[in-house]
Design a protein around this motif. Structure first.
Motif, PDB file in Angstrom:
ATOM      1  N   GLY A 239      43.435  51.507  48.430  1.00 44.66           N
ATOM      2  CA  GLY A 239      44.173  50.673  49.368  1.00 44.66           C
ATOM      3  C   GLY A 239      44.052  49.200  49.075  1.00 44.66           C
ATOM      4  N   GLU A 240      43.213  48.840  48.070  1.00 43.01           N
ATOM      5  CA  GLU A 240      43.069  47.439  47.671  1.00 43.01           C
ATOM      6  C   GLU A 240      44.067  47.131  46.567  1.00 43.01           C
ATOM      7  OE1 GLU A 240      39.048  47.104  46.448  1.00 43.01           O
ATOM      8  OE2 GLU A 240      38.215  47.572  48.427  1.00 43.01           O
ATOM      9  N   SER A 241      44.710  45.971  46.658  1.00 43.28           N
ATOM     10  CA  SER A 241      45.766  45.645  45.703  1.00 43.28           C
ATOM     11  C   SER A 241      45.609  44.227  45.184  1.00 43.28           C
ATOM     12  CB  SER A 241      47.140  45.787  46.367  1.00 43.28           C
ATOM     13  OG  SER A 241      48.156  45.300  45.528  1.00 43.28           O
ATOM     14  N   ARG A 242      45.833  44.078  43.862  1.00 41.95           N
ATOM     15  CA  ARG A 242      45.830  42.763  43.234  1.00 41.95           C
ATOM     16  C   ARG A 242      47.241  42.231  43.017  1.00 41.95           C
ATOM     17  NH1 ARG A 242      42.569  44.883  38.164  1.00 41.95           N
ATOM     18  NH2 ARG A 242      44.067  46.545  38.615  1.00 41.95           N
ATOM     19  N   ASP A 243      48.233  42.951  43.517  1.00 40.63           N
ATOM     20  CA  ASP A 243      49.620  42.543  43.276  1.00 40.63           C
ATOM     21  C   ASP A 243      49.966  41.216  43.941  1.00 40.63           C
ATOM     22  OD1 ASP A 243      50.590  44.828  41.726  1.00 40.63           O
ATOM     23  OD2 ASP A 243      50.311  45.986  43.558  1.00 40.63           O
ATOM     24  N   GLY A 244      49.283  40.875  45.029  1.00 33.46           N
ATOM     25  CA  GLY A 244      49.644  39.679  45.781  1.00 33.46           C
ATOM     26  C   GLY A 244      49.444  38.375  45.038  1.00 33.46           C
ATOM     27  N   CYS A 245      48.583  38.386  43.988  1.00 33.17           N
ATOM     28  CA  CYS A 245      48.402  37.170  43.186  1.00 33.17           C
ATOM     29  C   CYS A 245      49.248  37.202  41.923  1.00 33.17           C
ATOM     30  CB  CYS A 245      46.930  36.965  42.832  1.00 33.17           C
ATOM     31  SG  CYS A 245      46.233  38.219  41.727  1.00 33.17           S
ATOM     32  N   ARG A 246      50.042  38.272  41.756  1.00 35.56           N
ATOM     33  CA  ARG A 246      50.807  38.464  40.522  1.00 35.56           C
ATOM     34  C   ARG A 246      52.306  38.301  40.723  1.00 35.56           C
ATOM     35  NH1 ARG A 246      47.499  43.805  38.177  1.00 35.56           N
ATOM     36  NH2 ARG A 246      45.444  42.781  38.111  1.00 35.56           N
ATOM     37  N   VAL A 247      52.719  37.831  41.883  1.00 36.39           N
ATOM     38  CA  VAL A 247      54.141  37.611  42.165  1.00 36.39           C
ATOM     39  C   VAL A 247      54.678  36.534  41.215  1.00 36.39           C
ATOM     40  CG1 VAL A 247      55.784  36.835  43.918  1.00 36.39           C
ATOM     41  CG2 VAL A 247      53.870  38.337  44.554  1.00 36.39           C
ATOM     42  N   PRO A 248      55.865  36.757  40.614  1.00 37.68           N
ATOM     43  CA  PRO A 248      56.404  35.808  39.625  1.00 37.68           C
ATOM     44  C   PRO A 248      56.519  34.376  40.147  1.00 37.68           C
ATOM     45  CG  PRO A 248      57.566  37.879  39.442  1.00 37.68           C
ATOM     46  CD  PRO A 248      56.650  38.014  40.638  1.00 37.68           C
ATOM     47  N   LEU A 249      56.314  33.437  39.226  1.00 38.62           N
ATOM     48  CA  LEU A 249      56.313  32.017  39.557  1.00 38.62           C
ATOM     49  C   LEU A 249      57.682  31.539  40.031  1.00 38.62           C
ATOM     50  CD1 LEU A 249      54.277  30.102  36.835  1.00 38.62           C
ATOM     51  CD2 LEU A 249      53.527  30.987  39.032  1.00 38.62           C
ATOM     52  N   PRO A 250      57.699  30.620  40.992  1.00 38.57           N
ATOM     53  CA  PRO A 250      58.954  29.969  41.399  1.00 38.57           C
ATOM     54  C   PRO A 250      59.196  28.702  40.575  1.00 38.57           C
ATOM     55  CG  PRO A 250      57.232  29.370  42.950  1.00 38.57           C
ATOM     56  CD  PRO A 250      56.587  30.251  41.901  1.00 38.57           C
ATOM     57  N   TRP A 251      60.304  28.661  39.884  1.00 40.53           N
ATOM     58  CA  TRP A 251      60.604  27.506  39.032  1.00 40.53           C
ATOM     59  C   TRP A 251      61.574  26.529  39.692  1.00 40.53           C
ATOM     60  CZ3 TRP A 251      57.881  26.395  34.777  1.00 40.53           C
ATOM     61  CH2 TRP A 251      57.104  27.409  34.227  1.00 40.53           C
ATOM     62  N   ASP A 252      62.673  27.036  40.244  1.00 42.76           N
ATOM     63  CA  ASP A 252      63.660  26.144  40.863  1.00 42.76           C
ATOM     64  C   ASP A 252      64.629  26.970  41.687  1.00 42.76           C
ATOM     65  OD1 ASP A 252      65.733  27.204  39.099  1.00 42.76           O
ATOM     66  OD2 ASP A 252      64.858  25.959  37.541  1.00 42.76           O
ATOM     67  N   GLY A 253      65.524  26.290  42.392  1.00 41.74           N
ATOM     68  CA  GLY A 253      66.576  26.973  43.142  1.00 41.74           C
ATOM     69  C   GLY A 253      66.231  27.179  44.602  1.00 41.74           C
ATOM     70  N   GLU A 254      67.239  27.643  45.330  1.00 43.41           N
ATOM     71  CA  GLU A 254      67.120  27.813  46.780  1.00 43.41           C
ATOM     72  C   GLU A 254      66.803  29.244  47.193  1.00 43.41           C
ATOM     73  OE1 GLU A 254      67.474  25.192  49.073  1.00 43.41           O
ATOM     74  OE2 GLU A 254      67.256  24.094  47.185  1.00 43.41           O
ATOM     75  N   LEU A 255      67.028  30.208  46.288  1.00 41.69           N
ATOM     76  CA  LEU A 255      66.869  31.607  46.654  1.00 41.69           C
ATOM     77  C   LEU A 255      65.950  32.317  45.661  1.00 41.69           C
ATOM     78  CD1 LEU A 255      70.619  32.475  47.413  1.00 41.69           C
ATOM     79  CD2 LEU A 255      68.798  32.098  49.100  1.00 41.69           C
ATOM     80  N   PRO A 256      65.218  33.348  46.142  1.00 40.76           N
ATOM     81  CA  PRO A 256      64.416  34.159  45.221  1.00 40.76           C
ATOM     82  C   PRO A 256      65.309  34.767  44.140  1.00 40.76           C
ATOM     83  CG  PRO A 256      63.893  34.676  47.518  1.00 40.76           C
ATOM     84  CD  PRO A 256      65.126  33.815  47.535  1.00 40.76           C
ATOM     85  N   PRO A 257      64.797  34.904  42.919  1.00 43.16           N
ATOM     86  CA  PRO A 257      63.409  34.665  42.477  1.00 43.16           C
ATOM     87  C   PRO A 257      63.160  33.254  41.963  1.00 43.16           C
ATOM     88  CG  PRO A 257      64.571  35.777  40.736  1.00 43.16           C
ATOM     89  CD  PRO A 257      65.561  35.601  41.855  1.00 43.16           C
ATOM     90  N   TYR A 258      63.897  32.277  42.424  1.00 41.63           N
ATOM     91  CA  TYR A 258      63.607  30.854  42.165  1.00 41.63           C
ATOM     92  C   TYR A 258      63.500  30.518  40.681  1.00 41.63           C
ATOM     93  CZ  TYR A 258      62.495  31.259  47.115  1.00 41.63           C
ATOM     94  OH  TYR A 258      62.557  31.527  48.451  1.00 41.63           O
ATOM     95  N   GLY A 259      64.522  30.902  39.946  1.00 42.62           N
ATOM     96  CA  GLY A 259      64.586  30.510  38.540  1.00 42.62           C
ATOM     97  C   GLY A 259      63.632  31.239  37.620  1.00 42.62           C
ATOM     98  N   PHE A 260      63.072  32.350  38.099  1.00 40.58           N
ATOM     99  CA  PHE A 260      62.163  33.121  37.248  1.00 40.58           C
ATOM    100  C   PHE A 260      62.888  33.636  36.003  1.00 40.58           C
ATOM    101  CE2 PHE A 260      60.304  37.487  36.477  1.00 40.58           C
ATOM    102  CZ  PHE A 260      59.178  37.053  35.816  1.00 40.58           C
ATOM    103  N   GLY A 261      64.146  34.003  36.157  1.00 35.78           N
ATOM    104  CA  GLY A 261      64.944  34.483  35.035  1.00 35.78           C
ATOM    105  C   GLY A 261      65.997  33.467  34.639  1.00 35.78           C
TER     106      GLY A 261
END
Length: 544
Positions: free
Chosen positions: A401-423
């Motif tokens: 039930g322990e998860s490390r995913d919460g620190c692995r969310v892709p970086l936000p680079w720019d923009g107004e909407l998710p995923p914020y320029g990740f791609g």
């Protein structure tokens, strides 16, 4: 690659002694092809950002061929790039550009275990008990009347038993997921294979290795029981990590491995290095991993685990610096990584957590030694605590039930909407979703904003790189007398003195007599001959 000015790679073979190393979780850094997964071409495109941030080196998490059961720490081919991340040609182009920009590259090495998809393990399952193929791993007969019980009471770090039974009745050891079978490091074939893997990447120009589970490769002879566990006492064995001895960790023979690796590293020019992810029961045992005939560094996780108090930080810093003196190697400071909750959240989340995280950063960067940053901390990113369960991919989540995913969310680079320029432009794919609140935390939203966390990191790293009192040749820490709850120390090189003051008390304090203000984690106001330092704030002052 984005047009940029080159920055010469330093020629100092001891560059690692005072470097700032930026951890790139490749899957979550930058996506070049729009499939929602970070890749090597995406990293290559963003190298100028890292050069401008002011770091010296990048540590890349595993990008090798892998089924990705454990985020790439289950390696099926140690000499190739997984197609989701690109190709070997992409790696070569990325490292060439990084070197042109003055950035060194450290790659993750995973020697404790392979993937169950590795050709060696596939062959082991197809072979008979006692075969050379099985001798590369740790297979054993079970206990009980018919061998129906595991060979011993060892537990997986991810929860549950550390053994899985195969159809012919034997069991194999996996200290992590069943898809990560442990190698038998008493087998000369295993040792020769990894020496060749080291040379493969050194020949491609890598500047160093981060050794995953560096304390784990040798298991005690006879595979003895631990003597307690979740089923018998309710205490998980992993809780002893770093506090006591386990028969599958920190065995004395592990040092023979590193003594065979060090001559390989030393045979290449340019100061090739290795840093251990190692846990040991005492500082003295941890120090054994470091030295002129073993590894160059070992992570100091005590700094990451320090509580938000002056006494806790003072104790951790003093202990680490004392160890550094004993072994003649620099300390390694770290506040966050891909396995731990981001320190903004650990320190209280929200405005309080961010304020403390910024202050802790100035404390860390003023200390002698090497500092490791985790991607996104320069943006003040918090842990994402509300990821839907069905999107979580950490294998530990399914078992504990322990998860490390919460620190692995892709970086936000720019923009107004998710995923914020990740791609790339127009792409809306991301393997984990970024929260709406990250719009204000993107690189574009913070760049050029004087009080932003990004600009604080840029300023502190620029000063650290150029200030003589923060160089590798500068003196150590001299603690100064302060009010309760306040830490203050100075470092000097010749006439240049830099003083760091951190207010961990519950009230503002006046910091005076230390010279001119250089940088602060929060706005300061003049008060008499000094500056009023708010609660949970840090500042650097200089005299020349």
């Amino acid at each position: 690659m984005t047009a940029t000015q080159p920055r010469p790679l330093t020629t100092d073979d001891d560059w690692w002694r005072s470097a700032v190393v930026y951890q790139v979780y490749v899957r979550s850094f930058a996506d070049a092809n729009g499939d929602g997964i970070g890749d090597l071409p995406g990293l290559r495109n963003r190298l100028p950002y890292l050069r401008d941030l002011g770091v010296d080196a990048l540590w890349l998490t595993p990008f090798y061929t892998s089924p990705m059961v454990d985020g790439g720490y289950d390696v099926a081919d140690y000499r190739d790039v997984d197609p989701m991340f690109g190709t070997l040609a992409d790696f070569d182009a990325m490292i060439a550009d990084a070197h042109t920009l003055g950035l060194r590259i450290i790659v993750d090495l995973v020697p404790n275990h392979t993937s169950s998809a590795h050709p060696w393990f596939v062959a082991a399952l197809a072979a008979a008990p006692g075969s050379p193929e099985r001798a590369r791993y740790l297979f054993a007969e079970g206990r009980g009347e018919h061998g129906e019980l595991p060979p011993n009471d060892w537990e997986s770090i991810f929860g549950g038993p550390a053994w899985t039974r195969v159809p012919d009745g034997q069991w194999y050891l996996h200290l992590f997921d069943p898809a990560q079978p442990d190698l038998n490091w008493r087998n000369p074939e295993v040792r020769a294979e990894f020496e060749d893997i080291l040379r493969f990447w050194l020949d491609r120009g890598v500047d160093g290795f981060r050794i995953d589970v560096a304390h784990g490769m040798i298991k005690a002879e006879g595979l003895p029981d631990v003597g307690f566990g979740t089923l018998t006492t309710g205490q998980r064995q992993v809780e002893l990590l770093g506090k006591g001895r386990l028969p599958y960790f920190d065995q004395d023979e592990v040092h023979d491995i590193y003594r065979s690796w060090r001559p390989i590293l030393d045979s290449y020019p340019g100061g090739r290095m290795a840093v251990a992810e190692a846990w040991a029961e005492t500082p003295q045992r941890l120090a054994r991993y470091i030295g002129p005939d073993e590894l160059h560094q070992a992570f100091s996780f005590d700094f990451l685990d320090a509580t938000w108090s002056a006494d806790s930080f003072r104790k951790v810093v003093d202990t680490a610096l004392a160890e550094s003196t004993i072994v003649g190697a620099p300390t390694t400071w770290v506040l966050s990584n891909h396995d731990k909750q981001r320190h903004v959240t650990r320190y209280g989340d929200g405005p309080d957590g961010l304020r403390r995280a910024r202050a802790a950063t100035l404390l860390m960067l003023a200390l002698p030694g090497c500092a490791y940053l985790f991607q996104g901390e320069e943006l003040g990113l918090p842990e994402v605590l509300d990821l839907p369960d069905e999107l979580r991919q950490d294998p530990a989540f399914l078992r504990t039930g322990e998860s490390r995913d919460g620190c692995r969310v892709p970086l936000p680079w720019d923009g107004e909407l998710p995923p914020y320029g990740f791609g790339p432009a127009g792409s809306d794919r991301s393997w984990l979703p970024a929260p709406a609140t990250w719009r204000a935390l993107s690189v574009a939203a913070q760049a050029g904003v004087p009080d932003s966390t990004l600009e604080l990191y840029r300023a502190a790293l620029r000063i650290r790189r150029g200030h003589p009192a923060l160089s590798a040749d500068a003196g150590g820490v001299t603690w100064l007398t302060t009010e309760p709850g306040v830490l203050a120390f100075s470092r000097a090189a010749g006439d240049a003195v830099l003083t760091c003051v951190v207010n961990l008390s519950g009230a503002p304090v006046v910091a005076g007599g230390h010279g001119e203000l250089v940088v602060a984690s929060a706005p300061l106001t003049r008060q008499g001959d000094g500056h009023l330092l708010p609660v949970d704030a840090a500042a650097w002052f200089e005299r020349r």
